[in-house]
Design an enzyme around this catalytic site. Structure first.
Site, PDB file in Angstrom:
ATOM      1  N   GLU A 185      73.434   6.889  15.174  1.00  0.00           N
ATOM      2  CA  GLU A 185      73.183   5.466  15.381  1.00  0.00           C
ATOM      3  C   GLU A 185      72.160   4.902  14.394  1.00  0.00           C
ATOM      4  O   GLU A 185      71.236   4.184  14.771  1.00  0.00           O
ATOM      5  CB  GLU A 185      72.753   5.208  16.832  1.00  0.00           C
ATOM      6  CG  GLU A 185      73.828   5.610  17.825  1.00  0.00           C
ATOM      7  CD  GLU A 185      73.545   5.216  19.275  1.00  0.00           C
ATOM      8  OE1 GLU A 185      72.374   5.245  19.666  1.00  0.00           O
ATOM      9  OE2 GLU A 185      74.508   4.899  19.994  1.00  0.00           O
ATOM     10  N   ARG A 221      69.473  16.988  19.170  1.00  0.00           N
ATOM     11  CA  ARG A 221      70.579  16.354  19.909  1.00  0.00           C
ATOM     12  C   ARG A 221      71.897  16.380  19.141  1.00  0.00           C
ATOM     13  O   ARG A 221      71.917  16.234  17.914  1.00  0.00           O
ATOM     14  CB  ARG A 221      70.216  14.913  20.253  1.00  0.00           C
ATOM     15  CG  ARG A 221      69.100  14.837  21.273  1.00  0.00           C
ATOM     16  CD  ARG A 221      68.709  13.406  21.522  1.00  0.00           C
ATOM     17  NE  ARG A 221      69.390  12.771  22.623  1.00  0.00           N
ATOM     18  CZ  ARG A 221      69.948  11.583  22.575  1.00  0.00           C
ATOM     19  NH1 ARG A 221      69.986  10.898  21.441  1.00  0.00           N
ATOM     20  NH2 ARG A 221      70.502  11.048  23.634  1.00  0.00           N
ATOM     21  N   ASP A 239      79.647   8.956  25.875  1.00  0.00           N
ATOM     22  CA  ASP A 239      78.293   8.464  26.113  1.00  0.00           C
ATOM     23  C   ASP A 239      78.060   8.048  27.561  1.00  0.00           C
ATOM     24  O   ASP A 239      78.043   6.857  27.860  1.00  0.00           O
ATOM     25  CB  ASP A 239      78.016   7.267  25.187  1.00  0.00           C
ATOM     26  CG  ASP A 239      76.558   6.839  25.241  1.00  0.00           C
ATOM     27  OD1 ASP A 239      75.749   7.598  25.789  1.00  0.00           O
ATOM     28  OD2 ASP A 239      76.249   5.753  24.730  1.00  0.00           O
ATOM     29  N   GLU A 292      72.311  17.369  28.612  1.00  0.00           N
ATOM     30  CA  GLU A 292      71.580  16.112  28.790  1.00  0.00           C
ATOM     31  C   GLU A 292      72.365  15.235  29.756  1.00  0.00           C
ATOM     32  O   GLU A 292      73.499  14.847  29.485  1.00  0.00           O
ATOM     33  CB  GLU A 292      71.410  15.398  27.439  1.00  0.00           C
ATOM     34  CG  GLU A 292      70.718  14.043  27.550  1.00  0.00           C
ATOM     35  CD  GLU A 292      70.506  13.347  26.206  1.00  0.00           C
ATOM     36  OE1 GLU A 292      70.189  14.018  25.201  1.00  0.00           O
ATOM     37  OE2 GLU A 292      70.672  12.114  26.156  1.00  0.00           O
ATOM     38  N   GLU A 295      72.516   3.501  32.997  1.00  0.00           N
ATOM     39  CA  GLU A 295      72.883   2.575  31.918  1.00  0.00           C
ATOM     40  C   GLU A 295      74.291   2.006  32.096  1.00  0.00           C
ATOM     41  O   GLU A 295      74.500   0.812  31.953  1.00  0.00           O
ATOM     42  CB  GLU A 295      72.779   3.312  30.578  1.00  0.00           C
ATOM     43  CG  GLU A 295      73.270   2.484  29.409  1.00  0.00           C
ATOM     44  CD  GLU A 295      73.190   3.207  28.072  1.00  0.00           C
ATOM     45  OE1 GLU A 295      72.717   4.355  28.027  1.00  0.00           O
ATOM     46  OE2 GLU A 295      73.605   2.605  27.065  1.00  0.00           O
ATOM     47  N   TRP A 321      82.303   0.485  18.938  1.00  0.00           N
ATOM     48  CA  TRP A 321      81.427  -0.156  19.915  1.00  0.00           C
ATOM     49  C   TRP A 321      82.192  -1.222  20.702  1.00  0.00           C
ATOM     50  O   TRP A 321      81.595  -2.000  21.443  1.00  0.00           O
ATOM     51  CB  TRP A 321      80.196  -0.772  19.217  1.00  0.00           C
ATOM     52  CG  TRP A 321      79.179   0.251  18.803  1.00  0.00           C
ATOM     53  CD1 TRP A 321      79.182   1.573  19.134  1.00  0.00           C
ATOM     54  CD2 TRP A 321      78.013   0.067  17.990  1.00  0.00           C
ATOM     55  NE1 TRP A 321      78.112   2.220  18.576  1.00  0.00           N
ATOM     56  CE2 TRP A 321      77.365   1.313  17.858  1.00  0.00           C
ATOM     57  CE3 TRP A 321      77.445  -1.042  17.353  1.00  0.00           C
ATOM     58  CZ2 TRP A 321      76.193   1.503  17.123  1.00  0.00           C
ATOM     59  CZ3 TRP A 321      76.266  -0.860  16.619  1.00  0.00           C
ATOM     60  CH2 TRP A 321      75.650   0.398  16.507  1.00  0.00           C
TER      61      TRP A 321
HETATM   62  C1  BDP Z   1      73.270   5.335  24.349  1.00  0.00           C
HETATM   63  C2  BDP Z   1      72.315   4.194  24.541  1.00  0.00           C
HETATM   64  C3  BDP Z   1      71.330   4.060  23.437  1.00  0.00           C
HETATM   65  C4  BDP Z   1      70.681   5.400  23.159  1.00  0.00           C
HETATM   66  C5  BDP Z   1      71.762   6.413  22.840  1.00  0.00           C
HETATM   67  C6  BDP Z   1      71.221   7.832  22.679  1.00  0.00           C
HETATM   68  O1  BDP Z   1      73.062   3.018  24.671  1.00  0.00           O
HETATM   69  O2  BDP Z   1      70.383   3.106  23.824  1.00  0.00           O
HETATM   70  O3  BDP Z   1      69.787   5.314  22.109  1.00  0.00           O
HETATM   71  O4  BDP Z   1      72.667   6.489  23.901  1.00  0.00           O
HETATM   72  O5  BDP Z   1      71.420   8.617  23.586  1.00  0.00           O
HETATM   73  O6  BDP Z   1      73.781   5.632  25.608  1.00  0.00           O
HETATM   74  O7  BDP Z   1      70.654   8.160  21.654  1.00  0.00           O
END
Ligand code: BDP
Length: 657
Positions: free
Chosen positions: A267, A300, A340, A362, A368, A519
């Site tokens: 990201e 990660r 996610d 994790e 969220e 996205w």
């Molecule tokens: C997503 C979230 C974001 C996090 C990302 C992560 O939307 O805010 O930074 O995962 O795990 O679920 O790095």
């Protein structure tokens, strides 16, 4: 007049068993000051805490804490034994923290009405590290936090130490959590500046006697941003030196520092790929710096590319070629699913695939994508679904839980992390029932074999009341809540139908010019006139090949793929006959409607619970359930309204009430 007074007193005594509470107590016992007799053969700050907890809250035979200086009967580290002698209860451990865990166990038995009778308990945690990940920022905001500002008052630290830090540590210790990553994975480099290390050290001091170690998320380009180096290349000597010096500085300030959590090349964050290096190069460089101090790197695997034809495949593709190339003190932190934290995902195929590298799970505790702090979803069934998934990596029974506890392939370290849902709200988690998710994460981190039902039962009795008229129906509601949410949000393996950015409400048709396709919801659901769902079979993206046989084959085949994952793996014709006999379209309507029905039933049930608990907590949950029913209706209407346009000739009219 007399009768009225008597009646009034009776109503007050019988029907109002618990005094008003704001939820700040969590599941911990009410301070009673029983003056229990507690003795110990040793003394230190952790044992003092165990004694105090028992003295004030234990009501029963005297308790003796016995710290064994040589390991008795293979009791290691955090393990403990509880037994009932004639006139005393004995808690034994080879460590002080084991005694404290034993004390909390005993108190839990009392709170849940199980302290009577034989006590012959022997407990050991399944994971070495049981960690909370806080996505907290320097400015006090929390990424994906829904319970107020960050617990950490960075501006006031290290001089001012809030009493809330101790309460936080106490709650965690009571469920066996022994580690905390203080800051967001999207890490501000400032967190490892001297100024912030001193602040983190003040927190570490508070947490230490409760057996909790501090870890920090680090930004991979810290040598550039903090150290003024021209590069953060992990193979550059000056960069390695910079990290070694930084790590030495950290340990001089926080002697029991745990290590780093790293989100790299994900990201938009920097990472080793920026310099043509691999994740292994990056992780190993940090691991080498931490190794002399016993620290670890949690690296990660949450990576995906804007151009990837199937985001679900990428982590596997990037990480499996590196299996066996990581140093011993590196552990790869893998989200439960390949995308996610969606309401439902199949397990991440990295579990079982990396056989020469320690992996950790994790989970997300903060909701969220599951209604945030407005909706009730008890997540233990979701955690269990992942932990008990069979990867078939080494034949049948190679469940995710078996893999990450090192029982299938050896692991130098075992760990499980939960993205925390805590904040400054009086009740800590925004929604009272979200406390149960923090609670069950800790309990599962200790013992991944605990059933969602057992944990809900404990939590309800400890938090509210032991009255079965309350516990039994509310437990049932909790156990059904996640499935209800899946049904009204994205049933049958759908994912990511959320409105842009906030991840709360529905917007399955949302597109934006120039936005990353991965996205946007249409990337995930692929609805067209032919059908619905993402073809990940061998004819499609072939993500199924990342799973071991025979699972791979059953997922690949439309008839054998579990229907809960159907649209995750298949693009299914609208008129396809489901196991129920309904067509896909009918089934979709049915699922959305049953999710809505379930939430209305929760609301009704909760209204009936009014006599059993205090008004404050009753009202708080009641008003949130009202929001949830409105939201569930919106999810159903928006999603079915949108999908309906693709459905060519519906065999029956959609039953939109
Ligand atoms: C997503 C979230 C974001 C996090 C990302 C992560 O939307 O805010 O930074 O995962 O795990 O679920 O790095």
């Amino acid at each position: 007049m007399k009768t009225i007074i008597i009646l009034f007193a009776c109503v007050f005594l019988c029907v109002k068993p618990v005094c008003a509470e704001d939820g700040s107590r969590l599941w911990l016992p009410l301070e009673k000051n029983y003056h229990a007799k507690v003795s110990s053969n040793d003394k230190n700050p952790t044992i003092d805490i165990a004694i105090r907890e028992l003295q004030t809250q234990w009501k029963g035979k005297p308790v003796k804490l016995a710290l064994a200086h040589h390991k008795i009967n293979l009791l290691f580290g955090d393990s403990y034994k509880i037994s009932k002698q004639k006139e005393t209860i004995l808690i034994q451990s080879s460590s002080s923290i084991g005694l404290l865990y034993g004390a909390f166990h005993l108190l839990r038995l009392q709170q849940t009405g199980k302290a009577e009778g034989e006590l012959n308990i022997k407990e050991s945690p399944a994971f070495d590290l049981r960690i909370l990940n806080h996505w907290d920022n320097i400015d006090g905001s929390i990424e994906r936090g829904y319970a107020g500002k960050s617990l950490w008052d960075w501006e006031d630290l290290p001089e001012t130490v809030s009493p809330r830090y101790t309460e936080y540590a106490r709650a965690n210790a009571s469920i066996g959590i022994n580690a905390t990553v203080l800051n967001n994975v999207n890490a501000n480099p400032q967190f490892i500046s001297r100024e912030y290390l001193l602040k983190a050290a003040a927190l570490a001091r508070v947490f230490r006697p409760w057996g909790i170690r501090v870890y920090l998320s680090v930004n991979f380009s810290s040598p550039v941003q903090l150290g003024d180096l021209p590069t953060a290349d992990p193979l550059d000597e000056a960069v390695c030196r910079w990290w070694k010096d930084k790590v030495r500085e950290i340990y001089s300030i926080i002697p029991d520092f745990g290590g780093f959590l790293v989100k790299a090349n994900s990201e938009g964050l920097p990472g080793p790929h920026d310099f043509g290096r691999t994740h292994a190069d990056g992780a190993n460089m940090l691991a080498e710096a931490l190794e002399p101090f016993g620290g670890i790197v949690m690296w990660r695997a949450f990576v995906y590319d804007a151009k990837s034809p199937d985001r679900a495949k990428q982590a596997y593709e990037e990480f499996t070629p590196l299996d066996g190339k990581f140093r011993k003190n590196v552990i790869i932190q893998v989200k439960n699913g390949p995308i996610d934290f969606q309401p439902r995902e199949p397990f991440n195929p990295l579990f079982g695939a990396m056989q020469k590298t320690p992996l950790m799970l994790e989970l997300q505790i903060t909701q969220e994508y599951l209604g945030q702090a407005k909706q009730l979803a008890y997540l233990a069934p979701m955690y269990e679904e992942c932990l008990q998934s069979d990867t078939y990596a080494k034949g049948e029974g190679s469940t995710v839980a078996q893999i990450i506890t090192g029982k299938v392939f050896p692991q130098t370290v075992t760990a499980i992390a939960g993205v925390a849902n805590t904040g400054k709200d009086a009740n800590w988690t925004g929604h009272l029932f979200a406390q149960a998710n923090w609670y069950c994460f800790g309990r599962l981190a200790w013992n991944p074999g605990l059933s969602p039902e057992e944990m809900a039962d404990e939590w309800l009795k400890m938090t509210f009341t032991g009255n079965p008229a309350f516990v039994e129906p509310v437990k049932e509601m909790m156990l059904n809540s996640r499935e209800a949410m899946v049904n009204y949000m994205m049933p049958l393996g759908l994912a990511h139908l959320f409105a842009w950015e906030h991840h709360y409400g529905p917007d399955p048709g949302f597109t934006l010019p120039n936005a990353r396709p991965d996205w946007l919801p249409p990337y995930y659901h692929r609805a067209d006139s032919a059908g619905l769902g993402f073809d990940r079979t061998t004819n499609g993206s072939n993500a199924v090949s990342q799973y071991f046989p025979p699972l791979r084959d059953s997922l690949n085949c439309l008839e054998t793929c579990p229907e809960k994952f159907l649209l995750w793996f298949h693009h299914v014709p609208w008129n396809y006959r489901m196991h129920s006999g309904r067509t896909l379209w009918e089934e979709l309507c049915y699922k959305y409607q049953s999710g809505v029905d379930a939430v209305f039933a929760f609301q009704k049930l909760w209204d009936e619970m009014k006599p059993y608990i205090d008004a404050e907590r009753f009202n708080a949950v009641q008003s949130k359930l009202k929001i949830q029913t409105e939201d569930a209706v919106e999810w159903r209407d928006v999603c079915l309204g949108y999908f309906r346009q693709f459905e060519l000739s519906p065999p029956i009219q959609a039953r939109l009430p």
